[in-house]
Design a protein around this motif. Sequence first.
Motif, PDB file in Angstrom:
ATOM      1  N   THR A  34       2.318   7.139  -8.559  1.00 54.01           N
ATOM      2  CA  THR A  34       1.363   7.762  -7.472  1.00 54.01           C
ATOM      3  C   THR A  34       0.157   6.764  -7.648  1.00 54.01           C
ATOM      4  OG1 THR A  34       0.404   9.117  -9.196  1.00 54.01           O
ATOM      5  CG2 THR A  34       1.958  10.046  -7.843  1.00 54.01           C
ATOM      6  N   VAL A  62       6.044   8.019  -5.011  1.00 46.17           N
ATOM      7  CA  VAL A  62       6.887   6.728  -4.400  1.00 46.17           C
ATOM      8  C   VAL A  62       8.237   7.000  -4.622  1.00 46.17           C
ATOM      9  CG1 VAL A  62       6.877   4.352  -3.997  1.00 46.17           C
ATOM     10  CG2 VAL A  62       4.590   5.376  -4.535  1.00 46.17           C
ATOM     11  N   THR A 115       1.300   1.149 -10.454  1.00 45.48           N
ATOM     12  CA  THR A 115       0.864   1.693  -9.356  1.00 45.48           C
ATOM     13  C   THR A 115      -0.563   1.453  -9.895  1.00 45.48           C
ATOM     14  OG1 THR A 115       0.675   3.929 -10.370  1.00 45.48           O
ATOM     15  CG2 THR A 115       2.152   3.424  -8.536  1.00 45.48           C
ATOM     16  N   ASP A 164       0.860  -1.102   0.087  1.00 48.36           N
ATOM     17  CA  ASP A 164      -0.087   0.137   0.051  1.00 48.36           C
ATOM     18  C   ASP A 164       0.776   1.114   0.056  1.00 48.36           C
ATOM     19  OD1 ASP A 164      -2.436  -1.745   0.225  1.00 48.36           O
ATOM     20  OD2 ASP A 164      -2.378  -1.720   2.151  1.00 48.36           O
ATOM     21  N   ILE A 165       0.516   2.317  -0.940  1.00 47.96           N
ATOM     22  CA  ILE A 165       1.155   3.381  -0.787  1.00 47.96           C
ATOM     23  C   ILE A 165       0.727   4.080   0.187  1.00 47.96           C
ATOM     24  CG2 ILE A 165       1.738   5.426  -2.407  1.00 47.96           C
ATOM     25  CD1 ILE A 165       1.417   3.816  -4.838  1.00 47.96           C
ATOM     26  N   ARG A 166       1.776   4.899   0.997  1.00 49.00           N
ATOM     27  CA  ARG A 166       1.472   5.722   2.051  1.00 49.00           C
ATOM     28  C   ARG A 166       2.482   6.593   2.305  1.00 49.00           C
ATOM     29  NH1 ARG A 166       3.765   1.131   4.184  1.00 49.00           N
ATOM     30  NH2 ARG A 166       5.334   1.730   6.001  1.00 49.00           N
ATOM     31  N   GLU A 167       2.265   7.857   3.186  1.00 50.00           N
ATOM     32  CA  GLU A 167       3.082   8.983   3.036  1.00 50.00           C
ATOM     33  C   GLU A 167       4.365   8.683   3.408  1.00 50.00           C
ATOM     34  OE1 GLU A 167       3.088  13.510   4.864  1.00 50.00           O
ATOM     35  OE2 GLU A 167       1.927  12.044   5.804  1.00 50.00           O
ATOM     36  N   GLU A 168       5.033   7.879   4.143  1.00 52.48           N
ATOM     37  CA  GLU A 168       6.041   7.440   4.474  1.00 52.48           C
ATOM     38  C   GLU A 168       6.988   6.870   3.487  1.00 52.48           C
ATOM     39  OE1 GLU A 168       3.381   7.143   8.077  1.00 52.48           O
ATOM     40  OE2 GLU A 168       3.473   6.329   6.041  1.00 52.48           O
ATOM     41  N   LEU A 169       6.470   6.458   2.244  1.00 45.97           N
ATOM     42  CA  LEU A 169       7.243   5.735   1.231  1.00 45.97           C
ATOM     43  C   LEU A 169       7.294   6.847   0.075  1.00 45.97           C
ATOM     44  CD1 LEU A 169       5.145   2.550   1.003  1.00 45.97           C
ATOM     45  CD2 LEU A 169       7.384   3.133   2.477  1.00 45.97           C
ATOM     46  N   THR A 220      -2.616   4.267  -4.963  1.00 45.07           N
ATOM     47  CA  THR A 220      -2.937   3.585  -3.661  1.00 45.07           C
ATOM     48  C   THR A 220      -2.155   2.565  -3.525  1.00 45.07           C
ATOM     49  OG1 THR A 220      -4.900   2.500  -4.644  1.00 45.07           O
ATOM     50  CG2 THR A 220      -5.205   4.507  -3.675  1.00 45.07           C
ATOM     51  N   VAL A 221      -1.864   1.753  -4.603  1.00 44.21           N
ATOM     52  CA  VAL A 221      -1.022   0.576  -4.405  1.00 44.21           C
ATOM     53  C   VAL A 221      -0.094   0.448  -5.464  1.00 44.21           C
ATOM     54  CG1 VAL A 221      -1.285  -2.376  -4.647  1.00 44.21           C
ATOM     55  CG2 VAL A 221      -3.148  -1.000  -3.526  1.00 44.21           C
TER      56      VAL A 221
END
Length: 144
Positions: A91, A52, A117, A40-45, A93-94
């Motif tokens: 960019t 990303v 993505t 899962d793409i999240r801010e920390e990545l 969500t996954v």
Amino acid sequence: MSGTMDLEPARKVLAEQPFSRLLGARVTAFGGGEATLELDIREELLQQYGFVHGGVLSYAADNTLTLAAGTVAGPGLITSGFTIDYLRPATGTVLRAHGRVVRAGRTRVVSRCEVATIDADGARTLCAVAQGDIAVIEPVGERR
């Protein structure tokens, strides 16, 4: 993908990798010379522009190249080297990496991978392609 798919060996490998656990990576396909890894793409990545980070794409390609090789050569493998070409910013969500074996030899396996993505609507965007040389470090006849 041909053949039966048993995700457990691949899931066990990821569970043993602290970095994979940190990223939240999961194997969604494994068998017949192919493997798929998702996270899962999240801010920390992300990097500073909101894409990303390239290191995350490289991680996904590296592990997926070797996972695909593992479907034909077993678990005693390590990436010997790989190249990656970034095609567009990632960019969505996954992040999904899909690898397949190009050639499996006795001591080396060559795999290719596409990193894409998936957005909230399910649209796929190809972001990177990679090719790797995977070394067999534990020959089948010598496994414990």
